[in-house]
Write a protein that holds these residues in place. Structure first.
Motif, PDB file in Angstrom:
ATOM      1  N   ALA A 297     -32.128  30.521  82.796  1.00 19.01           N
ATOM      2  CA  ALA A 297     -33.422  29.864  82.953  1.00 19.01           C
ATOM      3  C   ALA A 297     -33.975  29.446  81.597  1.00 19.01           C
ATOM      4  N   SER A 298     -34.931  28.537  81.655  1.00 19.63           N
ATOM      5  CA  SER A 298     -35.747  28.212  80.482  1.00 19.63           C
ATOM      6  C   SER A 298     -37.008  29.058  80.531  1.00 19.63           C
ATOM      7  N   LEU A 299     -37.506  29.436  79.368  1.00 18.33           N
ATOM      8  CA  LEU A 299     -38.771  30.147  79.310  1.00 18.33           C
ATOM      9  C   LEU A 299     -39.921  29.141  79.342  1.00 18.33           C
ATOM     10  N   PRO A 300     -41.041  29.500  79.954  1.00 19.15           N
ATOM     11  CA  PRO A 300     -42.168  28.562  80.047  1.00 19.15           C
ATOM     12  C   PRO A 300     -42.812  28.325  78.686  1.00 19.15           C
ATOM     13  N   GLY A 301     -43.610  27.298  78.599  1.00 13.61           N
ATOM     14  CA  GLY A 301     -44.226  26.906  77.340  1.00 13.61           C
ATOM     15  C   GLY A 301     -45.119  27.965  76.733  1.00 13.61           C
ATOM     16  N   GLU A 302     -45.715  28.824  77.577  1.00 17.37           N
ATOM     17  CA  GLU A 302     -46.575  29.888  77.056  1.00 17.37           C
ATOM     18  C   GLU A 302     -45.801  30.886  76.204  1.00 17.37           C
ATOM     19  N   ILE A 303     -44.478  30.951  76.443  1.00 17.87           N
ATOM     20  CA  ILE A 303     -43.639  31.895  75.698  1.00 17.87           C
ATOM     21  C   ILE A 303     -42.809  31.083  74.712  1.00 17.87           C
ATOM     22  N   SER A 304     -43.430  30.777  73.602  1.00 19.74           N
ATOM     23  CA  SER A 304     -42.794  29.895  72.618  1.00 19.74           C
ATOM     24  C   SER A 304     -41.928  30.643  71.626  1.00 19.74           C
ATOM     25  N   GLU A 305     -42.167  31.965  71.476  1.00 18.59           N
ATOM     26  CA  GLU A 305     -41.414  32.756  70.509  1.00 18.59           C
ATOM     27  C   GLU A 305     -41.088  34.126  71.088  1.00 18.59           C
TER      28      GLU A 305
ATOM     29  N   ILE B 278     -31.055  38.585  77.901  1.00 16.12           N
ATOM     30  CA  ILE B 278     -31.259  38.226  76.501  1.00 16.12           C
ATOM     31  C   ILE B 278     -32.216  37.045  76.442  1.00 16.12           C
ATOM     32  N   THR B 279     -33.159  37.083  75.496  1.00 18.35           N
ATOM     33  CA  THR B 279     -34.045  35.943  75.283  1.00 18.35           C
ATOM     34  C   THR B 279     -33.839  35.387  73.882  1.00 18.35           C
ATOM     35  N   SER B 280     -34.188  34.118  73.733  1.00 16.95           N
ATOM     36  CA  SER B 280     -34.082  33.478  72.419  1.00 16.95           C
ATOM     37  C   SER B 280     -35.404  32.822  72.070  1.00 16.95           C
ATOM     38  N   GLU B 281     -35.634  32.676  70.769  1.00 17.82           N
ATOM     39  CA  GLU B 281     -36.845  31.980  70.333  1.00 17.82           C
ATOM     40  C   GLU B 281     -36.779  30.503  70.677  1.00 17.82           C
ATOM     41  N   GLY B 282     -35.590  30.020  70.995  1.00 22.05           N
ATOM     42  CA  GLY B 282     -35.445  28.631  71.401  1.00 22.05           C
ATOM     43  C   GLY B 282     -35.897  28.365  72.819  1.00 22.05           C
ATOM     44  N   GLY B 283     -36.281  29.436  73.556  1.00 23.26           N
ATOM     45  CA  GLY B 283     -36.839  29.234  74.882  1.00 23.26           C
ATOM     46  C   GLY B 283     -35.850  29.390  76.016  1.00 23.26           C
ATOM     47  N   SER B 284     -34.854  30.245  75.860  1.00 23.14           N
ATOM     48  CA  SER B 284     -33.847  30.433  76.901  1.00 23.14           C
ATOM     49  C   SER B 284     -33.774  31.884  77.347  1.00 23.14           C
ATOM     50  N   LEU B 285     -33.401  32.061  78.626  1.00 25.99           N
ATOM     51  CA  LEU B 285     -33.157  33.360  79.212  1.00 25.99           C
ATOM     52  C   LEU B 285     -31.696  33.417  79.616  1.00 25.99           C
ATOM     53  N   TYR B 286     -30.979  34.433  79.112  1.00 22.96           N
ATOM     54  CA  TYR B 286     -29.536  34.553  79.346  1.00 22.96           C
ATOM     55  C   TYR B 286     -29.201  35.846  80.065  1.00 22.96           C
ATOM     56  N   ARG B 287     -28.051  35.850  80.703  1.00 23.62           N
ATOM     57  CA  ARG B 287     -27.491  37.074  81.262  1.00 23.62           C
ATOM     58  C   ARG B 287     -26.072  37.258  80.698  1.00 23.62           C
ATOM     59  N   TYR B 288     -25.762  38.486  80.314  1.00 24.77           N
ATOM     60  CA  TYR B 288     -24.408  38.810  79.829  1.00 24.77           C
ATOM     61  C   TYR B 288     -23.881  39.992  80.635  1.00 24.77           C
ATOM     62  N   LYS B 289     -22.651  39.856  81.163  1.00 26.48           N
ATOM     63  CA  LYS B 289     -21.993  40.915  81.913  1.00 26.48           C
ATOM     64  C   LYS B 289     -21.044  41.677  81.003  1.00 26.48           C
ATOM     65  N   LEU B 290     -21.271  42.975  80.873  1.00 26.45           N
ATOM     66  CA  LEU B 290     -20.403  43.802  80.047  1.00 26.45           C
ATOM     67  C   LEU B 290     -19.015  43.933  80.671  1.00 26.45           C
TER      68      LEU B 290
END
Length: 281
Positions: free
Chosen positions: A41-49, A269-281
């Motif tokens: 997913a993308s993070l919403p604009g309110e969550i810029s960092e 995982i989140t990034s300051e670039g505005g992304s939400l990630y999932r990683y499977k161990l």
């Protein structure tokens, strides 16, 4: 022909020597597979960092927050990145850097950002989402810091990474001086004024930006830019840095800042670039 073979072997050995940290580090380096790492997913604009994240177990929801200079708000998100609730706290956001959660659902907000290593008032705030106005402040300084700030090469008193285990908060340093040593500090999870105890370290040639421990307490993950540092097979959370270690590269993930276990085998995982990630161990 013998000379050619000798030169080839010598050149190969020399290359392996100079690339030994890249190839091996203190453990094993892996590339992420297509199935193991995905942007969800993308993070919403309110969550810029976005700087920290925790998963609310069994709810398919996450908490995150913004970095320094932003409002002292926690944002509850679903897996599509939509804000479900904004929790407005009456707390200073000097430099919020990470979140942690204990077994009773208490949330720990690490106001521990210390870019220049000059802060003398560091804090971890403990709240419960059922009554977020009630705040416990865990204030501390580092037991081994003598100068504020220390010389530039000695600036390893910033922390952007925290996790909770067994009644303690563990803080991992971001080595701004040399970028090679992640120090591990321990604090009680109760309100008070403390000296954060230095209990160990691990040589990592990266600046650590997040940390998390699995629900079964058998895996600890540290995060740096586009890389996971995974520890397992340790005797206790106090000694996680002595366990088996491997690195995983998160290709094209950007400035990854927050990491949390969704369950024992999945990371958010989140990034300051505005992304939400999932990683499977």
């Amino acid at each position: 022909m013998i000379k050619v073979i000798f030169v080839f072997i010598a050149a190969t050995a020399l290359m392996a020597y100079f690339l030994r940290d890249t190839l091996l580090g203190d453990g094993v380096t892996e590339k992420t597979g297509i199935k193991s790492f995905e942007r969800i997913a993308s993070l919403p604009g309110e969550i810029s960092e976005s700087s920290g994240v925790v998963a609310l177990y069994g709810q398919n929801q996450f908490l995150t927050h913004n970095d320094a200079g932003n409002k002292p708000y926690l944002y509850k998100l679903n897996s599509r990145g939509n804000i479900q609730e904004t929790i407005k706290l009456k707390l200073p956001n000097v430099d919020w850097e990470d979140l942690a959660m204990d077994n009773e659902g208490n949330i720990y907000i690490a106001d521990t950002g210390n870019n220049n290593n000059g802060r003398k008032e560091l804090a971890v705030y403990k709240i419960n989402l059922n009554s977020p106005s009630k705040v416990e402040a865990i204030r501390f300084t580092y037991e081994d810091q003598k100068k504020y700030p220390p010389p530039k090469k000695e600036r390893n008193f910033d922390s952007e990474a925290a996790f909770w285990a067994d009644g303690n908060i563990y803080l991992i340093s971001k080595d701004r001086g040399r970028g090679e040593l992640a120090k591990v500090y321990r604090l009680p999870d109760k309100a008070g004024q403390y000296k954060a105890q230095l209990i160990g370290s691990h040589r990592i040639k990266a600046q650590i930006t997040g940390a998390a421990i699995s629900p079964d307490a058998e895996t600890v993950v540290l995060l740096s830019e586009e890389k996971l540092h995974i520890f397992s097979d340790f005797s206790s959370p106090d000694k996680f840095y002595e366990g088996s270690y491997k690195e995983v590269e998160l290709d094209d993930a950007g400035q990854t800042e927050g990491v949390a276990f969704e369950d024992d085998a999945s990371l958010i995982i989140t990034s300051e670039g505005g992304s939400l990630y999932r990683y499977k161990l």
